[in-house]
Design an enzyme around this catalytic site. Structure first.
Site: not given
Ligand code: NAD
Length: 492
Positions: A190, A265, A299, A396
């Site tokens: 996804k 993650e 991240c 963050e």
């Molecule tokens: P997000 O949590 O909004 O979305 C991440 C993914 O989850 C997207 O594909 C989104 O469509 C999906 N998603 C959202 N709501 C969902 C739900 N209810 N059920 C299932 N899937 C759902 O995060 P983002 O805004 O895309 O990314 C930014 C965040 O990701 C930041 O907080 C960042 O720190 C973190 N991040 C972490 C790492 C790591 O390796 N630790 C790497 C990259 C980003």
């Protein structure tokens, strides 16, 4: 590097549809969503969202692949397929890089230096693991006076749901797909609704690489709709999620209903500790990269910059000078060193945090605003005289904003570093070898780098604890996380 217009044409030529069981799914009844260009604010393309029937078909196709030839295939065969996929991605690396710049807003050199080489290396690394899924032979005391032979085998965990974020969608999808496929699992990916383009290209190449139908399925869609359908599907055997802690909690709660294993993650508030004995010029360069790479939408962004008080003013001055050298602009311009944030919401959020920093007493040493131009840009910003209790040091921000905090001695530096809800990464800048190892041991983080910010390699395990998540990706740990160890005991 191609130009924006050519890349837009490339983006519009991609099938903007779910990819399930080896076919692109056209369903007239499905919802669509627009993919927005963060630089022009225009629509790049409109993608068909995977609905409940499509997600169900994807999980069913993946199950068939796991239970069929793919799940039972010899590891050598899976390794070959992964190497073919790596070759195809490498051959199209420029297209991937351009699509990533268009979709995410990151400057053209970044995906060429980081995301694409890492993506290819990750597929090759796990291609090498595919024929090394070994079990163990374990001596025991026997059974009712009879001798026994006990051994373990590693089996694929099954259907893996991979959910990726928008900041580095190509590389992070490789982190999830490569170990799962090497282990003999099948994947339902996804991709992020803000940046789904490279996942669609990857689906095209997976078919070209000869991955059997259903081995990789891509279900684009929004989190609250398609994402929820994926994590709630009873046919999913493992969820590998990268994103925010808020969504991580929703994923963990859904997983808890069936005790589905998860790798989470999540975000970070990573410290970069600069000791007075560091090579300050090198440290300043590294610290600036650590917070400005990918517009700070990383991240592992080193967003808490802890600096020894005796060099504090000098170090802030160096950081301000480096920030002045950052060229904000169109990712497709060769001179650009920082692009746009992903969307207007993120831009607003980052600007609000800067205001919050100001109101809580931090000094905006540079940046602090959005430039007067279209696109979701924010100037590279350092908030000096910050304290670890300010909101900008606790939460963050996910933007090009570093809070610079002074410390008095090593013990305080470690205390400040560990006084955080997150524990993903940390960086230590020092020329004292003993201090480097000692502090590396005491800092709470999944990965610690000394005199360099966050070196990546598919051989190195990656992940955090506390609000940064659970489990590890990459390396042997990443492979094992996609398997179940089964014990067999034969009473002889
Ligand atoms: P997000 O949590 O909004 O979305 C991440 C993914 O989850 C997207 O594909 C989104 O469509 C999906 N998603 C959202 N709501 C969902 C739900 N209810 N059920 C299932 N899937 C759902 O995060 P983002 O805004 O895309 O990314 C930014 C965040 O990701 C930041 O907080 C960042 O720190 C973190 N991040 C972490 C790492 C790591 O390796 N630790 C790497 C990259 C980003």
């Amino acid at each position: 590097m191609a130009d924006r217009v050519a890349t837009q044409t490339l983006a519009r030529a991609l099938p903007a549809l779910p990819f399930v069981g080896g076919d692109w799914q056209e369903r007239a009844t499905s919802q669509t969503f627009d993919v927005i260009d963060p630089v022009t604010e225009g629509t790049i393309t409109t993608v068909t969202e995977a609905d409940a029937a499509t997600v169900d078909a994807a999980v069913t196709a993946a199950r068939r692949a796991v239970d069929g030839d793919w799940g039972r295939s010899d590891g050598t065969e899976r390794g070959r397929a992964l190497n073919r996929l790596a070759d195809l991605v490498e051959a199209r690396a420029d297209d991937f890089a351009d699509l990533e710049s268009l979709d995410v807003g990151k400057p053209g050199f970044e995906p060429r230096v980081i995301d694409l080489p890492q993506t290819v290396a990750t597929f090759r690394h796990f291609a090498g693991w595919a024929d090394k899924l070994e079990g163990r032979s374990i001596p025991t005391a026997g059974y009712m006076g009879r001798r026994t032979l006990s051994y373990t085998v590693r089996r694929p965990v099954g259907v893996v749901a991979a959910i990726t974020p928008w900041n580095s969608p190509t590389m992070i999808s490789a982190w999830k797909l490569a170990p799962a496929l090497a282990a003999g699992c099948a994947v339902v990916l996804k991709p992020p609704e803000d940046a789904p383009l490279t996942s669609l290209l990857l689906a095209q190449l997976a078919a070209e690489a000869g991955l059997p139908a259903g081995t990789l399925n891509v279900v684009p869609g929004r989190g609250a709709t398609t994402g929820n359908l994926v994590i709630d599907h009873p046919g999913v055997d493992k969820i590998s999620f990268t994103g925010s802690p808020e969504t991580g909690r929703i994923v963990a709660a859904a997983a808890a209903r069936r005790f589905t294993p998860t790798t989470l993650e999540l975000g970070g508030k990573s410290p970069q500790i600069v000791f007075a004995d560091a090579d300050l010029a090198q440290a300043a360069q590294g610290v600036a990269v650590g917070i400005f790479a990918n517009q700070g939408e990383v991240c592992a962004a080193g967003s808490r910059i802890l600096v020894a008080r005796e060099v504090y003013e000098e170090f802030v001055a160096r950081l301000v000078e480096l920030a002045a050298g950052v060229v904000l602009g169109d990712p497709f311009d060769a001179g650009t060193t920082m692009g746009a944030l992903i969307n207007s919401k993120q831009q607003r959020r980052v600007l609000q945090y800067i205001e919050l920093g100001r109101s809580e007493g931090a000094r905006v040493a540079c940046g602090g605003a959005a430039p007067d131009r279209p696109g979701y840009f924010v100037q590279p910003t350092f908030l000096a005289d910050a304290t670890n209790s300010m909101t900008v040091a606790r939460e963050e921000i996910f933007g090009p904003v570093g809070a610079v905090i002074p410390f008095d001695d090593e013990a305080q530096a470690v205390d400040l570093a560990n006084d955080s809800a997150y524990a993903l990464a940390a960086t230590i800048w020092t020329t004292d070898l003993s201090r480097a190892h000692d502090v590396a041991g005491r800092v709470e983080a999944g990965s610690v780098a000394v005199n360099g910010w966050s070196p990546l390699d598919p051989r190195l395990p990656w992940g955090g604890s506390k609000l940064s998540g659970q489990g590890r990706e990459l390396g042997r740990a990443g492979l094992d996380a996609n398997t179940q160890e089964k014990t067999v005991t034969v009473v002889l």
